[in-house]
Scaffold this active site. Structure first.
Site, mmCIF file in Angstrom:
data_model
loop_
_atom_site.group_PDB
_atom_site.id
_atom_site.type_symbol
_atom_site.label_atom_id
_atom_site.label_comp_id
_atom_site.label_asym_id
_atom_site.label_seq_id
_atom_site.Cartn_x
_atom_site.Cartn_y
_atom_site.Cartn_z
ATOM 1 N N CYS A 1 0.813 -1.226 0.000
ATOM 2 C CA CYS A 1 0.000 0.000 0.000
ATOM 3 C C CYS A 1 0.843 1.271 0.000
ATOM 4 O O CYS A 1 0.355 2.339 -0.348
ATOM 5 C CB CYS A 1 -0.954 0.004 1.187
ATOM 6 S SG CYS A 1 -1.966 -1.462 1.266
ATOM 7 N N ASN B 1 -10.121 -0.668 -0.045
ATOM 8 C CA ASN B 1 -8.672 -0.504 0.007
ATOM 9 C C ASN B 1 -8.076 -1.027 -1.302
ATOM 10 O O ASN B 1 -8.100 -2.232 -1.558
ATOM 11 C CB ASN B 1 -8.124 -1.302 1.208
ATOM 12 C CG ASN B 1 -6.610 -1.260 1.306
ATOM 13 O OD1 ASN B 1 -5.928 -0.799 0.397
ATOM 14 N ND2 ASN B 1 -6.096 -1.754 2.412
ATOM 15 N N HIS C 1 -3.724 6.998 2.461
ATOM 16 C CA HIS C 1 -4.061 5.687 1.902
ATOM 17 C C HIS C 1 -5.453 5.317 2.426
ATOM 18 O O HIS C 1 -5.733 5.441 3.620
ATOM 19 C CB HIS C 1 -3.009 4.670 2.338
ATOM 20 C CG HIS C 1 -3.400 3.255 2.089
ATOM 21 N ND1 HIS C 1 -3.962 2.842 0.908
ATOM 22 C CD2 HIS C 1 -3.324 2.151 2.879
ATOM 23 C CE1 HIS C 1 -4.213 1.548 0.986
ATOM 24 N NE2 HIS C 1 -3.845 1.113 2.172
HETATM 25 O O1 UT7 Z 1 -3.408 -1.831 3.744
HETATM 26 C C1 UT7 Z 1 -3.360 -2.714 4.841
HETATM 27 C C2 UT7 Z 1 -4.498 -3.690 4.727
HETATM 28 N N1 UT7 Z 1 -5.031 -4.139 5.973
HETATM 29 C C3 UT7 Z 1 -5.784 -3.382 6.775
HETATM 30 O O2 UT7 Z 1 -6.013 -2.224 6.533
HETATM 31 C C4 UT7 Z 1 -6.372 -4.006 8.033
HETATM 32 C C5 UT7 Z 1 -6.523 -3.038 9.170
HETATM 33 N N2 UT7 Z 1 -7.470 -3.592 10.131
HETATM 34 C C6 UT7 Z 1 -8.779 -3.344 10.034
HETATM 35 O O3 UT7 Z 1 -9.215 -2.590 9.179
HETATM 36 C C7 UT7 Z 1 -9.679 -3.984 11.047
HETATM 37 O O4 UT7 Z 1 -8.877 -4.670 12.011
HETATM 38 C C8 UT7 Z 1 -10.681 -4.986 10.402
HETATM 39 C C9 UT7 Z 1 -11.734 -4.220 9.615
HETATM 40 C C10 UT7 Z 1 -9.964 -5.986 9.516
HETATM 41 C C11 UT7 Z 1 -11.400 -5.765 11.510
HETATM 42 O O5 UT7 Z 1 -12.086 -4.834 12.360
HETATM 43 P P1 UT7 Z 1 -11.892 -4.938 13.940
HETATM 44 O O6 UT7 Z 1 -12.729 -3.902 14.539
HETATM 45 O O7 UT7 Z 1 -10.406 -4.869 14.202
HETATM 46 O O8 UT7 Z 1 -12.487 -6.352 14.268
HETATM 47 P P2 UT7 Z 1 -11.760 -7.609 14.963
HETATM 48 O O9 UT7 Z 1 -10.759 -8.235 14.047
HETATM 49 O O10 UT7 Z 1 -11.296 -7.229 16.328
HETATM 50 O O11 UT7 Z 1 -12.993 -8.606 15.101
HETATM 51 C C12 UT7 Z 1 -14.131 -8.284 15.927
HETATM 52 C C13 UT7 Z 1 -15.213 -9.303 15.652
HETATM 53 C C14 UT7 Z 1 -14.699 -10.756 15.666
HETATM 54 O O12 UT7 Z 1 -15.713 -11.544 16.223
HETATM 55 P P3 UT7 Z 1 -15.592 -12.034 17.753
HETATM 56 O O13 UT7 Z 1 -14.307 -12.804 17.858
HETATM 57 O O14 UT7 Z 1 -15.609 -10.780 18.592
HETATM 58 O O15 UT7 Z 1 -16.810 -12.891 17.913
HETATM 59 C C15 UT7 Z 1 -14.577 -11.079 14.208
HETATM 60 O O16 UT7 Z 1 -14.712 -12.464 13.958
HETATM 61 O O17 UT7 Z 1 -15.755 -9.082 14.338
HETATM 62 C C16 UT7 Z 1 -15.733 -10.314 13.623
HETATM 63 N N3 UT7 Z 1 -15.591 -10.028 12.200
HETATM 64 C C17 UT7 Z 1 -16.639 -9.788 11.394
HETATM 65 N N4 UT7 Z 1 -17.951 -9.785 11.616
HETATM 66 C C18 UT7 Z 1 -18.766 -9.503 10.586
HETATM 67 C C19 UT7 Z 1 -14.447 -9.908 11.492
HETATM 68 N N5 UT7 Z 1 -14.742 -9.624 10.205
HETATM 69 C C20 UT7 Z 1 -16.091 -9.549 10.120
HETATM 70 C C21 UT7 Z 1 -16.990 -9.278 9.065
HETATM 71 N N6 UT7 Z 1 -18.307 -9.273 9.338
HETATM 72 N N7 UT7 Z 1 -16.569 -9.012 7.800
#
Ligand code: UT7
Length: 330
Positions: free
Chosen positions: A116, A287, A257
């Site tokens: 990125c 993204n 970004h």
């Molecule tokens: O250019 C670099 C590319 N990468 C990135 O930019 C990633 C940066 N990170 C993020 O944008 C965020 O960490 C995410 C959007 C990927 C995830 O959001 P979060 O608020 O950090 O969620 P989390 O990973 O802490 O997960 C919270 C909950 C989990 O469930 P439990 O364990 O609390 O039951 C996940 O399983 O949300 C769940 N979850 C979802 N639920 C519905 C994760 N993805 C999804 C989804 N839909 N798509």
């Protein structure tokens, strides 16, 4: 180096696929929802490249648009740099494929793999060739088709990515205060496993097992990337202003970004940047990795939000880990 050789951006261009994939489309086959994706990321939809087209297809479209905007013929280009981690093939480089499509030969063309941050790495490299007087017209492209590497069974990552390309033409500036004023490039390979594609390289060549184990898709530690991203974006914004002696009031637009709206908001809030001065289009495109900043630059220009005289800070971070910032006066 004389200031008169600053590299100026002579034209922008971008290209996105026609096909739109909404959050609701994901909810048809994944345990997710429009509400979750929109609240956690700011993304509503993204573009997905149609079959039969590749990274070089989008890159070439964006390059042609930037050349037309700059009033530059392909034959005038001295160097092509393509920032990508999703090129058509492992090799040759995407830049060489774009060169062929543009119908030009005998000039250097190479890819930059900084994920990125790739476009800002490419911008820094291209600027250096202009500043030293080595080349007069440099095409810098950011192009990605990460939908081909996204694991559509992994709801934690696949919802983030979209396909796009953006490009700029650099040429020597005619003024000492116009052009690419500063570049900051950083990396920390210790974080290589924050976001990566395990197989398909020399470490794990493709086998039936790597395919069965879904090792050719993106693996991501989302929470860790999130924390890293906020910290580095904040640091980059401060560093860009310090190195160029700029205050917030001097900045026309921050072009971050397009990674996650919450990450962008957390980063700019530290400096009390009003959101009107922060360009956001993640809702429409997701993204798009190395394409995200040049796509945003082109859209911001088309919307009249930036133009001649604008001072812009661009900040990015990505796999590697890499992070980069640039200050440009148009
Ligand atoms: O250019 C670099 C590319 N990468 C990135 O930019 C990633 C940066 N990170 C993020 O944008 C965020 O960490 C995410 C959007 C990927 C995830 O959001 P979060 O608020 O950090 O969620 P989390 O990973 O802490 O997960 C919270 C909950 C989990 O469930 P439990 O364990 O609390 O039951 C996940 O399983 O949300 C769940 N979850 C979802 N639920 C519905 C994760 N993805 C999804 C989804 N839909 N798509």
């Amino acid at each position: 180096m004389p200031d008169s050789l600053l590299a100026a951006i002579a034209g922008f261009g971008s290209a996105v696929p026609d096909r739109v994939m909404t959050n609701g489309d994901f909810a048809k086959f994944l345990d997710t929802s429009d509400e979750w994706i929109a609240q956690r990321t700011g993304i509503r939809q993204r573009r997905i490249l149609q079959d039969g087209q590749y990274c070089s297809t989008l890159a070439t479209q964006a390059a042609k648009a930037a050349l037309a905007a700059a009033g530059v013929e392909p034959s005038q280009i001295d160097l092509i740099i393509c920032a990508t981690v999703s090129g058509d093939m492992v090799f040759p480089s995407n830049a060489c494929l774009v060169q062929k499509e543009l119908g030009i030969k005998d000039i250097p063309a190479f890819d930059v793999a900084a994920a990125c941050s790739g476009f800002l790495y490419g911008l820094a490299i291209g600027s250096q060739f202009i500043r030293t007087g080595t080349y007069r017209k440099v095409l810098v492209i950011g192009a990605e088709v990460l939908s081909r590497f996204a694991d559509f069974t992994d709801r934690g990552s696949c919802i983030l990515f979209g396909d796009a390309a953006g490009a700029v033409v650099l040429e020597p500036s005619d003024r000492t205060d116009k052009g690419v004023l500063c570049n900051i490039l950083c990396a920390d390979g210790g974080g290589w496993d924050y976001i990566y594609v395990p197989a398909g390289g020399s470490k794990l060549p493709a086998t039936a097992q790597t395919v069965a184990d879904r090792m050719h898709y993106i693996k991501m530690r989302g929470r860790d990337v999130y924390k890293f991203a906020v910290e580095k974006m904040q640091w980059l914004l401060g560093e860009c202003m310090d190195r160029c002696g700029l205050k917030m009031r001097d900045i026309s637009m921050v072009i971050p970004h397009q990674v996650n709206l919450r990450i962008i908001e957390s980063a700019v809030n530290k400096f009390n940047f009003p959101m009107e001065k922060v360009f956001v289009n993640i809702n429409k495109y997701g993204n798009t990795s190395a394409a995200s900043i040049p796509l945003a630059l082109d859209e911001a220009a088309q919307q009249g939000k930036i133009g001649p005289g604008s001072t812009i800070i661009m900040v990015a971070f990505g796999a590697g880990l890499t992070w980069a910032g640039s200050v440009v006066r148009l």
